[in-house]
Design a protein around this motif. Sequence first.
Motif, PDB file in Angstrom:
ATOM      1  N   SER A 131      -5.799  15.261 -93.300  1.00  0.00           N
ATOM      2  CA  SER A 131      -6.832  14.853 -92.352  1.00  0.00           C
ATOM      3  C   SER A 131      -7.630  16.044 -91.842  1.00  0.00           C
ATOM      4  CB  SER A 131      -6.197  14.132 -91.165  1.00  0.00           C
ATOM      5  OG  SER A 131      -5.377  15.019 -90.426  1.00  0.00           O
TER       6      SER A 131
ATOM      7  N   ASP B 122     -13.300   8.150 -89.945  1.00  0.00           N
ATOM      8  CA  ASP B 122     -12.528   7.030 -90.475  1.00  0.00           C
ATOM      9  C   ASP B 122     -11.677   6.377 -89.393  1.00  0.00           C
ATOM     10  OD1 ASP B 122     -13.276   7.436 -93.264  1.00  0.00           O
ATOM     11  OD2 ASP B 122     -12.092   9.270 -93.101  1.00  0.00           O
ATOM     12  N   ILE B 123     -11.182   7.196 -88.478  1.00  0.00           N
ATOM     13  CA  ILE B 123     -10.274   6.730 -87.436  1.00  0.00           C
ATOM     14  C   ILE B 123     -10.697   7.349 -86.115  1.00  0.00           C
ATOM     15  CG2 ILE B 123      -7.885   6.755 -86.592  1.00  0.00           C
ATOM     16  CD1 ILE B 123      -7.018   7.050 -89.523  1.00  0.00           C
TER      17      ILE B 123
ATOM     18  N   TYR C 298      -1.193  11.996 -91.097  1.00  0.00           N
ATOM     19  CA  TYR C 298      -2.342  12.062 -91.996  1.00  0.00           C
ATOM     20  C   TYR C 298      -2.456  13.505 -92.472  1.00  0.00           C
ATOM     21  CZ  TYR C 298      -3.419   7.592 -89.850  1.00  0.00           C
ATOM     22  OH  TYR C 298      -3.354   6.309 -89.393  1.00  0.00           O
TER      23      TYR C 298
ATOM     24  N   LYS D 284     -18.999   3.746 -84.630  1.00  0.00           N
ATOM     25  CA  LYS D 284     -18.224   3.363 -85.814  1.00  0.00           C
ATOM     26  C   LYS D 284     -19.107   2.724 -86.888  1.00  0.00           C
ATOM     27  CE  LYS D 284     -16.825  -1.216 -84.335  1.00  0.00           C
ATOM     28  NZ  LYS D 284     -15.737  -2.145 -84.220  1.00  0.00           N
TER      29      LYS D 284
ATOM     30  N   GLN E  94      -8.785  11.913 -94.504  1.00  0.00           N
ATOM     31  CA  GLN E  94      -9.110  11.095 -93.345  1.00  0.00           C
ATOM     32  C   GLN E  94      -9.810  11.962 -92.302  1.00  0.00           C
ATOM     33  OE1 GLN E  94      -8.141   7.740 -92.521  1.00  0.00           O
ATOM     34  NE2 GLN E  94      -7.720   7.528 -94.682  1.00  0.00           N
ATOM     35  N   LYS E  95     -10.955  11.499 -91.838  1.00  0.00           N
ATOM     36  CA  LYS E  95     -11.652  12.189 -90.752  1.00  0.00           C
ATOM     37  C   LYS E  95     -11.321  11.441 -89.466  1.00  0.00           C
ATOM     38  CE  LYS E  95     -15.832  12.287 -92.500  1.00  0.00           C
ATOM     39  NZ  LYS E  95     -17.214  12.640 -92.788  1.00  0.00           N
ATOM     40  N   ILE E  96     -10.624  12.146 -88.563  1.00  0.00           N
ATOM     41  CA  ILE E  96     -10.105  11.532 -87.347  1.00  0.00           C
ATOM     42  C   ILE E  96     -10.823  12.099 -86.131  1.00  0.00           C
ATOM     43  CG2 ILE E  96      -8.059  11.179 -85.919  1.00  0.00           C
ATOM     44  CD1 ILE E  96      -6.385  11.579 -88.468  1.00  0.00           C
TER      45      ILE E  96
ATOM     46  N   ASN F 115     -16.373   0.821 -92.229  1.00  0.00           N
ATOM     47  CA  ASN F 115     -15.156   1.302 -92.890  1.00  0.00           C
ATOM     48  C   ASN F 115     -14.185   1.978 -91.930  1.00  0.00           C
ATOM     49  OD1 ASN F 115     -16.044   0.479 -95.440  1.00  0.00           O
ATOM     50  ND2 ASN F 115     -17.327   2.289 -95.578  1.00  0.00           N
ATOM     51  N   SER F 116     -14.511   2.009 -90.658  1.00  0.00           N
ATOM     52  CA  SER F 116     -13.697   2.729 -89.687  1.00  0.00           C
ATOM     53  C   SER F 116     -12.515   1.894 -89.211  1.00  0.00           C
ATOM     54  CB  SER F 116     -14.554   3.111 -88.476  1.00  0.00           C
ATOM     55  OG  SER F 116     -15.627   3.916 -88.875  1.00  0.00           O
ATOM     56  N   HIS F 117     -11.462   2.582 -88.793  1.00  0.00           N
ATOM     57  CA  HIS F 117     -10.288   1.963 -88.192  1.00  0.00           C
ATOM     58  C   HIS F 117     -10.192   2.498 -86.771  1.00  0.00           C
ATOM     59  CE1 HIS F 117      -9.068   0.749 -92.181  1.00  0.00           C
ATOM     60  NE2 HIS F 117      -9.306   1.989 -92.574  1.00  0.00           N
TER      61      HIS F 117
END
Length: 111
Positions: free
Chosen positions: A33, A82-83, A30, A102, A2-4, A105-107
């Motif tokens: 991450s 991603d987040i 995560y 964003k 996960q890329k935050i 597919n991003s949250h």
Amino acid sequence: MQKILVCHTGAWIGDMVLLTPTLRALKHTYVKSYLTLLMRPFVTNLMNNNPYVDRCIIDKKQSSNYKSLMRFVRKIRNYSFDIAVVLHPTSYRNALIPYLSKDSNSHWFKL
């Protein structure tokens, strides 16, 4: 992995120190991450040594014009996060940058 992206553009050392438990919680939640912190230049030295931060992106905010903002948004978009976690919600710029960068597919979370 996960890329935050964690956004906090406060310029106070105390804010950055108090941010550390949140960064730790994200890294524990995560586990695999890669955590990037978006911040102001004043606190760069402090956060570059934070064990929970993998990369720092500096928002120099040299001008408040539209072209400058969109150039910065494109830079952030290229990382394909991603987040995004916005920890300074009273800053419109701080919330606008991850929103505009964003992809589908991003949250997105707001604290």
